[in-house]
Structures are given as structure tokens and as C-alpha cells.
Design an enzyme around this catalytic site. Structure first.
Site, PDB file in Angstrom:
ATOM      1  N   PRO A 303       0.817  -1.225   0.000  1.00 61.11           N
ATOM      2  CA  PRO A 303       0.000   0.000   0.000  1.00 61.11           C
ATOM      3  C   PRO A 303       0.846   1.268   0.000  1.00 61.11           C
ATOM      4  O   PRO A 303       1.366   1.678   1.026  1.00 61.11           O
ATOM      5  CB  PRO A 303      -0.798  -0.124   1.298  1.00 61.11           C
ATOM      6  CG  PRO A 303       0.077  -0.931   2.196  1.00 61.11           C
ATOM      7  CD  PRO A 303       0.928  -1.824   1.331  1.00 61.11           C
ATOM      8  N   CYS A 304       0.991   1.866  -1.182  1.00 56.94           N
ATOM      9  CA  CYS A 304       1.870   3.038  -1.246  1.00 56.94           C
ATOM     10  C   CYS A 304       1.110   4.348  -1.198  1.00 56.94           C
ATOM     11  O   CYS A 304       1.687   5.395  -0.962  1.00 56.94           O
ATOM     12  CB  CYS A 304       2.746   2.976  -2.498  1.00 56.94           C
ATOM     13  SG  CYS A 304       1.820   2.842  -4.013  1.00 56.94           S
ATOM     14  N   HIS A 305      -0.206   4.361  -1.426  1.00 59.19           N
ATOM     15  CA  HIS A 305      -0.957   5.621  -1.406  1.00 59.19           C
ATOM     16  C   HIS A 305      -2.234   5.477  -0.559  1.00 59.19           C
ATOM     17  O   HIS A 305      -2.771   4.399  -0.495  1.00 59.19           O
ATOM     18  CB  HIS A 305      -1.355   6.045  -2.808  1.00 59.19           C
ATOM     19  CG  HIS A 305      -0.169   6.417  -3.640  1.00 59.19           C
ATOM     20  ND1 HIS A 305       0.431   5.540  -4.501  1.00 59.19           N
ATOM     21  CD2 HIS A 305       0.532   7.559  -3.724  1.00 59.19           C
ATOM     22  CE1 HIS A 305       1.451   6.134  -5.084  1.00 59.19           C
ATOM     23  NE2 HIS A 305       1.536   7.353  -4.639  1.00 59.19           N
TER      24      HIS A 305
END
Ligand SMILES: [Zn+2]
Length: 305
Positions: A303-305
Site C-alpha cells: 500500500p503506497c498511497h
């Protein structure tokens, strides 16, 4: 649609699954079977779901009466489906890039560059799906104008991928999620890409993956793809918080470290680049961490954003 009623031009767009094209209400082409169509309320929606504008009813020109400069730009994309039409090329053809950008943004909800990208990717995906010469469509040929992209498929492989045993295979498939359509790519080792189809970085990621994994992209799915689809379904139903599917995420050791830490952020919580950098025992690497986050190709699971 069956009545070819002109009052509905631009009100709905209909994607024909068998041909991967989308039409406006008045299309003269033979009407598809009901089970083979998908209706959309916007041009962009049809495009991000993988459909290309129909050549018979030309939704690009006819859905919202494009002025002549936009028509010309659209025509240029159609004639050069694998080439990037830059601002410089537009200017050379007497077109004002700013006017073009404004018109696309206003009428299609996307920039001219985004439109081109979707057009290229949809074409490539359709060709791959049809099994048309993967040599020329492996998401790379014709993209030499993109920065950082220095090879063509021929140069890389030298022969057809069908006969090539030394190259790895990346299988690409498109899925729909409650957040929008996505591409999923898998190798024999695991999932190597999960991205929304309108993601700007997509082409860079495709070429990067092919280079790093010494692989070609072909259409299809494997057991990892199937497992991911099942887990995503459970995830969106609220029945799953963690993913078990195997990942194959080539990158520098720094990037891998950053992605690992992203994966450790508990469900429903957020973090900061600063916190990530401290966790990496490199508190000054905030910007590098941000950059590595941006290079993550497996959204949602990492989960980067
Ligand atoms: Zn049509």
C-alpha cells in the site's frame, strides 16, 4: 442504441466486448448481442475499461463535436498508434499544445497525453489478447521516443518469443475492481504488477519489468493471478485484511527494503516517508523513500498511497 437515436449521442457509450471497441448511440455497425456489451456514462470510463474508439461511429469526433484542432490531434494518434505525439510534434503540425490539452481535459476529463497512453495500451493489450505477433506488441516496440526506453523487442530477443526458451514470461490480464479496472501481471514466481489502467507510470513499469525479469509480456493468467483475483474479491468484501499471494517484485535492494516496510503498515493505518526512512535506519533518505514508493508496481497489496 438499437434505434440509433441521435438524442443519446454522448449520453452513453457502449463497449463491445468481442471487438474491444466502444460506440456512440447512432453507430451504423451491426448491433452486438446484449450479453456482449457494457454501458458507460463517460468517454473516459469506456477508455479506462480497455475499449478503443469505434472506427465506424468515431466517438472521439462525434460524441462532443470536437473543434478542428482536436480532430487533427485525434487523427494523429489514430495514424500513429505506437508513437508518442509530443507537444513539439503538435507545434510542428501547427497545433497549440495548450489548447489541445485544455479541450481534452474539459471534454474527456483527461490530458491529451493520458488519452494517447490509454490508446496505445488498449491497442497493445488487444493485440496481445488476439495473439497477434507478440514480437511487435510486447508493450515496447514503437516506444523508443519514451525516455529511458532504449530497446525494441527484436533487439532484446532476436527471435520470436514462442521459440525462445531463455526468456521468462509475464502474463498480463485485466480485472475490474470497485475502485476501477486494473492490470495484473504474474510470473511463475508470483504477482509482479497490480495497477490501475490509467496509471501514468504504466508503460515505464512494463518496460522496466521486462528488462529486470528478462521477460516478455503475453496475454493470460496463471495460478497466482487466480489466487489474487480471489483474495481481492474477499478484500473488497471486507473479509480479508492481509494478502497471501506470492509477489515477484524485482528492484534495487533499497527499493525492496522500502516496499517491505510499506507492506508492514497495518490495515487501516497510514505512515509517512519520514517514519519509513527511520525504520530503514536512514533518516535522511526521505526523498529516496518517496521515490521508491512511487516505483512500487503492486498497488493495494503493497500500500503506497
Ligand atoms: Zn461504432
Amino acid at each position: 442504441m438499437l434505434d440509433r437515436n441521435p438524442q443519446y449521442i454522448g449520453v452513453f457509450f457502449v463497449g463491445v466486448k468481442t471487438t474491444s471497441v466502444f460506440c456512440i448511440a447512432t453507430c451504423r455497425a451491426r448491433k452486438p448481442k446484449k450479453e456482449n456489451v457494457e454501458f458507460y456514462s463517460s468517454f473516459k470510463e469506456a477508455l479506462v475499461n480497455g475499449f478503443r474508439p469505434c472506427k465506424v461511429c468515431k466517438p472521439t469526433e462525434n460524441a462532443s463535436q470536437a473543434p478542428s484542432n482536436a480532430v487533427m490531434a485525434i487523427e494523429m494518434v489514430k495514424k500513429n498508434p505506437k508513437k508518442k505525439i509530443s507537444d513539439k510534434i503538435l507545434r510542428k503540425n501547427g497545433l497549440n499544445p495548450y489548447a489541445i490539452r485544455r479541450w481534452f481535459k474539459k471534454n474527456y476529463g483527461m490530458t491529451f497525453q493520458a488519452y494517447q497512453r490509454m490508446y496505445r495500451i488498449n491497442n497493445a493489450f488487444k493485440e496481445l489478447k488476439d495473439g497477434n505477433s507478440p514480437t511487435s506488441t510486447a508493450f515496447d516496440s514503437g516506444y523508443e521516443s519514451l525516455s529511458g526506453f532504449g530497446y525494441t523487442y527484436k533487439k532484446l530477443i532476436g527471435k520470436s518469443p514462442i521459440n525462445s526458451n531463455e526468456r521468462n514470461i509475464i502474463l498480463i490480464d485485466r480485472i475490474t475492481t470497485p475502485l476501477g479496472p486494473m492490470f495484473v501481471c504474474a510470473t511463475v514466481n508470483g504477482i509482479c504488477l497490480l495497477e490501475f489502467t490509467d496509471r501514468k507510470m504504466l508503460e515505464t513499469e512494463f518496460s522496466d519489468l521486462q528488462r529486470r525479469l528478462n521477460a516478455v509480456i503475453l496475454s493470460g493468467e496463471n495460478e497466482h493471478t487466480k489466487q489474487l483475483k480471489k483474495e481481492l474479491e474477499e478484500y473488497f468484501q471486507g473479509k480479508r485484511k492481509n494478502f497471501n499471494v506470492l509477489l515477484d517484485t524485482p528492484g534495487t535492494s533499497f527499493q525492496k527494503g522500502v516496499w517491505e516496510i510499506l507492506g508492514e503498515i497495518p490495515f487501516g493505518q497510514t505512515s509517512t516517508y519520514q517514519k519509513q526512512a527511520i525504520k530503514l535506519k536512514n533518516k535522511n533518505a526521505v526523498r529516496a523513500v518517496a521515490r521508491a514508493n512511487g516505483m512500487n508496481r503492486v498497488s493495494i497489496i503493497i500500500p503506497c498511497h
